[in-house]
Write a protein that holds these residues in place. Sequence first.
Motif, PDB file in Angstrom:
ATOM      1  N   ALA A 196       0.896  -1.155   0.000  1.00  0.00           N
ATOM      2  CA  ALA A 196       0.000   0.000   0.000  1.00  0.00           C
ATOM      3  C   ALA A 196       0.930   1.200   0.000  1.00  0.00           C
ATOM      4  N   ARG A 197       0.411   2.367  -0.201  1.00  0.00           N
ATOM      5  CA  ARG A 197       1.275   3.534  -0.313  1.00  0.00           C
ATOM      6  C   ARG A 197       2.029   3.763   0.988  1.00  0.00           C
ATOM      7  N   CYS A 198       3.352   3.832   0.892  1.00  0.00           N
ATOM      8  CA  CYS A 198       4.233   4.059   2.048  1.00  0.00           C
ATOM      9  C   CYS A 198       4.052   2.990   3.124  1.00  0.00           C
ATOM     10  N   GLN A 199       3.804   1.761   2.728  1.00  0.00           N
ATOM     11  CA  GLN A 199       3.618   0.692   3.704  1.00  0.00           C
ATOM     12  C   GLN A 199       4.933   0.407   4.430  1.00  0.00           C
ATOM     13  N   ILE A 200       4.852   0.198   5.751  1.00  0.00           N
ATOM     14  CA  ILE A 200       6.014  -0.151   6.568  1.00  0.00           C
ATOM     15  C   ILE A 200       5.781  -1.544   7.136  1.00  0.00           C
ATOM     16  N   MET A 201       6.790  -2.406   7.026  1.00  0.00           N
ATOM     17  CA  MET A 201       6.683  -3.767   7.551  1.00  0.00           C
ATOM     18  C   MET A 201       7.719  -4.000   8.632  1.00  0.00           C
ATOM     19  N   GLY A 202       7.425  -4.993   9.450  1.00  0.00           N
ATOM     20  CA  GLY A 202       8.353  -5.371  10.500  1.00  0.00           C
ATOM     21  C   GLY A 202       7.716  -6.396  11.416  1.00  0.00           C
ATOM     22  N   PRO A 203       8.421  -6.818  12.450  1.00  0.00           N
ATOM     23  CA  PRO A 203       7.844  -7.784  13.397  1.00  0.00           C
ATOM     24  C   PRO A 203       6.599  -7.216  14.065  1.00  0.00           C
ATOM     25  N   ARG A 204       5.626  -8.078  14.276  1.00  0.00           N
ATOM     26  CA  ARG A 204       4.396  -7.699  14.955  1.00  0.00           C
ATOM     27  C   ARG A 204       4.131  -8.694  16.068  1.00  0.00           C
ATOM     28  N   ARG A 213       7.396   5.963  -1.811  1.00  0.00           N
ATOM     29  CA  ARG A 213       8.127   4.739  -1.505  1.00  0.00           C
ATOM     30  C   ARG A 213       9.535   5.012  -0.993  1.00  0.00           C
ATOM     31  N   LEU A 214      10.038   6.210  -1.223  1.00  0.00           N
ATOM     32  CA  LEU A 214      11.382   6.529  -0.727  1.00  0.00           C
ATOM     33  C   LEU A 214      11.433   6.480   0.795  1.00  0.00           C
ATOM     34  N   SER A 215      10.332   6.838   1.455  1.00  0.00           N
ATOM     35  CA  SER A 215      10.324   6.786   2.916  1.00  0.00           C
ATOM     36  C   SER A 215      10.415   5.343   3.400  1.00  0.00           C
ATOM     37  N   THR A 216       9.791   4.411   2.688  1.00  0.00           N
ATOM     38  CA  THR A 216       9.889   2.991   3.037  1.00  0.00           C
ATOM     39  C   THR A 216      11.304   2.475   2.795  1.00  0.00           C
ATOM     40  N   LEU A 217      11.899   2.895   1.689  1.00  0.00           N
ATOM     41  CA  LEU A 217      13.274   2.475   1.394  1.00  0.00           C
ATOM     42  C   LEU A 217      14.239   3.026   2.436  1.00  0.00           C
ATOM     43  N   PHE A 218      14.029   4.281   2.840  1.00  0.00           N
ATOM     44  CA  PHE A 218      14.894   4.873   3.864  1.00  0.00           C
ATOM     45  C   PHE A 218      14.777   4.099   5.175  1.00  0.00           C
ATOM     46  N   HIS A 219      13.564   3.689   5.512  1.00  0.00           N
ATOM     47  CA  HIS A 219      13.347   2.913   6.738  1.00  0.00           C
ATOM     48  C   HIS A 219      14.174   1.626   6.700  1.00  0.00           C
ATOM     49  N   ALA A 220      14.132   0.924   5.561  1.00  0.00           N
ATOM     50  CA  ALA A 220      14.878  -0.332   5.427  1.00  0.00           C
ATOM     51  C   ALA A 220      16.384  -0.094   5.550  1.00  0.00           C
TER      52      ALA A 220
END
Length: 705
Positions: free
Chosen positions: A40-48, A306-313
């Motif tokens: 989804a737009r600007c989706q962030i993933m990680g442990p939940r 999507r750049l914000s998601t890439l920066f997070h990674a």
Amino acid sequence: MTLGLVALAPLGPAYAAIGVSGALVASVVGNLVAAALPAARCQIMGPRASATVVFAGLLAALVAQPAPAGEAPHLLTIAFATLMLSGIFLVLFALAGLGRAIKFVPYPVVAGFMNGIALTIVLSQLGPALGLEVGRPLAAVLEDPGAVKPAAVLVTLAVLAAIVLAPRLTSRVPPLLAGLLAGVALHHLLDALAPGAVGPVVGSLPAVTLVPAELGPILAFAASGEAGAWLGIVLSSALLLATVMALDGLLASVAADTVTRGHHDSRRVLLGQGLANVLGAAFGAVPAVANAHTRIGNYHAGGRTRLSTLFHALFMLAALLGLAPLLAELPVAALAGLVLYVAFTLLDKWTRDLARRLRARGGHRADIAVNLAIVAAVALTLVLVNMMAAFALGVAAAVTLLLVRLSGSPVRRVLDGTVRRSLKVRTAEARMLLEPLARQIRILELEGEIFFGTAEHLKSAVEKLPATTRYAILDFRRVHEIDASGARMIDLIAELAAQRGLVLLLSHIRTDEPRGEYLRALGSPALADRSHWFPDLDRALEWAEDRLLERSRFEDAPELDPGEMSLLQGLDDAERRLVLAALERHELAHGDPVFLENDPGDRLYLIARGAVSIKVQLDEQTRARRLATFSAGVFFGEMAIVEGTVRSADAFAKGEHVVLYSLHADRFAELTERHPALALKIYRNLSRELASRLRSTSAALRALE
């Protein structure tokens, strides 16, 4: 990091650092996939928390198995193979479009999941908060009370206090970071004063090679004969883990949509999560799920692409590579405080609101208590059994509750023909004759659904009708749905009615509409007579009233003399002859138009034989709606001589041989000019008839309430 500790806790303290590393890797891989293929737009993933608890439960189940090859490294490979399989399941869910099914999960089940996960997390962190070694069961406290380290408890409480107080002191430092810093500082202070009294730290993280080191062992396991022995637990766990990740990720996307004013694509959410976990398992990552809190934080910070998601990674990767020595020194008790706070935030707000309303002793306390019971049952089943059992229990309970609520009587009320009359305008004599006869008509107003849970109530209501009832009308105007059991019960009611000499009529049923087609497809010979199906209640009432009058032989009367009609009541013989001389006779067949909408309104009509139906066309695509039916002895079209405007509706002859008399507006004007007393009498008769019609309309409107 804290969720990484939870994920691998069943393997013991030696795997704590591997768990932390796996959690960071999950964030890196998950967000690289999200940036390349945005769920989804600007989706962030990680442990939940939810997926982490299931993954830890899988490892605990593997550890408990009496398998010959049960060493921890090999069990971890089996767990990563299960995670990879769950990712494949998620991809299949996405391709099958199952993401849309999230809206059908009852909210008490979702609330039970959230509360159960929160409770599970709290239980998992009690050991670290008490200073126990990572992986040591909480039951060890009962055997060795000295294992508890009060200093560790103090660190955990300090973290929680700092998180709560930080927003009141400054907005520049995030509360969770403030809590962690306070916990780290207190831990090292107490450790300096009393070495070893505050519990363990995370420990050295494993070297990160950025290669899929687990892919080889996973493929080797899948190709070995040993895989068959673990197939049952792997398949069931993978399906459970995929289901939990799908629910959690989609719910997180829904929550984020409310803040970002966006609309997630459920198919892409599942596809992104599936690919992230297939790749993450190869790199030794714990489960990665779409995260609402991080995405909302990213949005508030200005992240829109999507750049914000890439920066997070990339930032998480830099932390994993460059901050490993600092991460290794983090106290487990401080991390436990963070996890406990996260668990408290997972407690469902709707559940807390319901609990407050229950204590307030307001209305609907029984409904509130039942919903809270479902939430509690789901949460406890999740903690004591597993998440799949909790899901099944919650859905079953919610569906059962829905069926119980829907299974009341579908009969809204029962009226007789004196309370609700048809729109057919009859003579005063006919109305007087119909008054006692109309009690033989019973109208059963139905509502809701006619299905297996309500069909028996309908049958019972028909059986309880008075013995004097001759016509029973089932009004389906407020019925939303009819299932096969409901259709069969209507058949049975028709059969019982025929045996009793009762005529059953169905209103708001048409053979050319879905509901009528459904009844016709599932119907029996008892419903074969479509002449007893009517498009609305008014037509059914008119049919029943006409039959009652026919039985009294009223409708078989010959053509009426216009001089005996209500319009000419009170006129002397000379006045009556003047009016009769001004009338024109018309003979029409059934369906012939008397006048059409927008025709000049130039004459009043009196019905000597048959009837006239008044209809209005709402639009070009909608059938005409009947406004009224006028019977013999009644006049209509009177507004033509009152206003002189165009016709506002259509009028059609109804009957094999319809005879009308008309009085042209010009002839009436001549009569009133030459004979004012005659005009006053006719206007008086017009007023009386209009008043009678208004009273009938008011009574009909009250019956509709």
